[in-house]
Design a protein around this motif. Sequence first.
Motif, short mmCIF file in Angstrom:
data_model
loop_
_atom_site.label_atom_id
_atom_site.label_comp_id
_atom_site.label_asym_id
_atom_site.label_seq_id
_atom_site.Cartn_x
_atom_site.Cartn_y
_atom_site.Cartn_z
N PHE A 71 28.20 47.40 79.04
CA PHE A 71 29.21 46.92 78.10
C PHE A 71 28.62 45.98 77.05
O PHE A 71 29.35 45.20 76.43
CB PHE A 71 30.35 46.24 78.86
N GLU A 72 27.31 46.05 76.85
CA GLU A 72 26.68 45.24 75.81
C GLU A 72 27.19 45.66 74.43
O GLU A 72 27.32 46.84 74.14
CB GLU A 72 25.16 45.41 75.86
N GLY A 73 27.50 44.69 73.61
CA GLY A 73 27.99 44.99 72.28
C GLY A 73 29.47 45.27 72.21
O GLY A 73 30.01 45.53 71.13
N LEU A 74 30.16 45.22 73.35
CA LEU A 74 31.61 45.43 73.35
C LEU A 74 32.28 44.31 72.56
O LEU A 74 32.09 43.13 72.86
CB LEU A 74 32.14 45.45 74.78
N SER A 75 33.05 44.67 71.54
CA SER A 75 33.65 43.65 70.67
C SER A 75 35.16 43.57 70.80
O SER A 75 35.76 42.58 70.39
CB SER A 75 33.27 43.92 69.20
N THR A 76 35.77 44.61 71.33
CA THR A 76 37.22 44.61 71.53
C THR A 76 37.54 45.04 72.95
O THR A 76 36.78 45.79 73.57
CB THR A 76 37.92 45.57 70.54
N PRO A 77 38.64 44.58 73.51
CA PRO A 77 38.97 44.92 74.89
C PRO A 77 39.16 46.42 75.10
O PRO A 77 39.59 47.14 74.21
CB PRO A 77 40.27 44.16 75.15
N ILE A 78 38.83 46.87 76.30
CA ILE A 78 39.11 48.23 76.74
C ILE A 78 40.37 48.18 77.60
O ILE A 78 40.46 47.37 78.53
CB ILE A 78 37.94 48.81 77.55
N ILE A 79 41.33 49.04 77.31
CA ILE A 79 42.62 49.03 78.02
C ILE A 79 42.86 50.42 78.61
O ILE A 79 42.86 51.41 77.88
CB ILE A 79 43.77 48.67 77.07
N GLU A 80 43.04 50.49 79.90
CA GLU A 80 43.36 51.76 80.55
C GLU A 80 44.53 51.53 81.51
O GLU A 80 44.50 50.61 82.31
CB GLU A 80 42.16 52.31 81.32
N ARG A 81 45.51 52.39 81.39
CA ARG A 81 46.67 52.31 82.28
C ARG A 81 46.56 53.40 83.34
O ARG A 81 46.42 54.58 83.02
CB ARG A 81 47.95 52.44 81.48
N PHE A 82 46.60 52.97 84.59
CA PHE A 82 46.51 53.90 85.70
C PHE A 82 47.89 54.04 86.35
O PHE A 82 48.80 53.24 86.11
CB PHE A 82 45.49 53.41 86.73
N GLY A 83 48.02 55.04 87.18
CA GLY A 83 49.26 55.23 87.90
C GLY A 83 49.22 54.53 89.25
O GLY A 83 48.14 54.18 89.74
N PRO A 84 50.38 54.32 89.87
CA PRO A 84 50.41 53.66 91.18
C PRO A 84 49.67 54.44 92.26
O PRO A 84 49.28 53.87 93.28
CB PRO A 84 51.91 53.55 91.49
N GLU A 85 49.46 55.74 92.03
CA GLU A 85 48.74 56.55 93.01
C GLU A 85 47.22 56.41 92.89
O GLU A 85 46.48 56.79 93.80
CB GLU A 85 49.13 58.03 92.86
N ASP A 86 46.74 55.85 91.77
CA ASP A 86 45.31 55.65 91.58
C ASP A 86 44.82 54.50 92.47
O ASP A 86 45.51 53.48 92.60
CB ASP A 86 44.99 55.36 90.12
N PRO A 87 43.62 54.62 93.03
CA PRO A 87 43.14 53.59 93.98
C PRO A 87 42.50 52.37 93.33
O PRO A 87 42.00 51.51 94.04
CB PRO A 87 42.11 54.36 94.81
N VAL A 88 42.54 52.28 92.01
CA VAL A 88 41.86 51.18 91.32
C VAL A 88 42.38 49.82 91.78
O VAL A 88 41.60 48.91 92.09
CB VAL A 88 42.02 51.32 89.79
#
Length: 202
Positions: free
Chosen positions: A112-129
């Motif tokens: 994630f070097e050089g990342l300048s803006t946030p990364i946003i990911e929406r997962f479902g309740p069934e995802d194990p994240v």
Amino acid sequence: MKNDIPYKPSARDLEIIISTLDVQFVWLSHGLVSPDYRLELGGNDFPGICYNIEGKGRLIVPDHQPIDVEPNTLIIVPANSPVIIDSNSQDAQINLVYGFFKAVYGQTINLFEGLSTPIIERFGPEDPVGDHLRLAVPEFLSHEIGSAAMSATLLKQVIIHLLRRCAVTAGVWTERVQILRDDRIARAFAAMAANPGGNHTV
């Protein structure tokens, strides 16, 4: 002539990135943000990771638009970025996991070097994240034998779920990650990681 078509990493490139990816939590905690309160976190030399388990609110990074935080939302925050999280509900609190981490690809490349803006990911309740991150917190804080390795294993599973999104959604946030931004660079590093002893030229 510049190619304006967003680059979508191939399955093989992603497999090599994942196989050579070394991840580790720098700091990790679980917290609750009550209505009318806010959580303020200073920036860190490493990127931040935030996962909202339940409740709704906003995550604010200076110089960026506020991010609506809903349940099952994963956010990667650029390094050295202070964060404010507040609840926009008068009745419910936000239940979240937040921390800082390292993700190194091919032994030397910060994913994630050089990342300048946030990364946003929406997962479902069934995802194990969410389950992975909830389990990682007590493991990381226990300081028992193997706790660093166990929490790192759970974190790597989260990052793998994030990288899988690259294979189906090109150009949404992959262009913000240096190693995924340019197909020539990504393939060159993938080749070097797959065959470190080869005669590579750039």
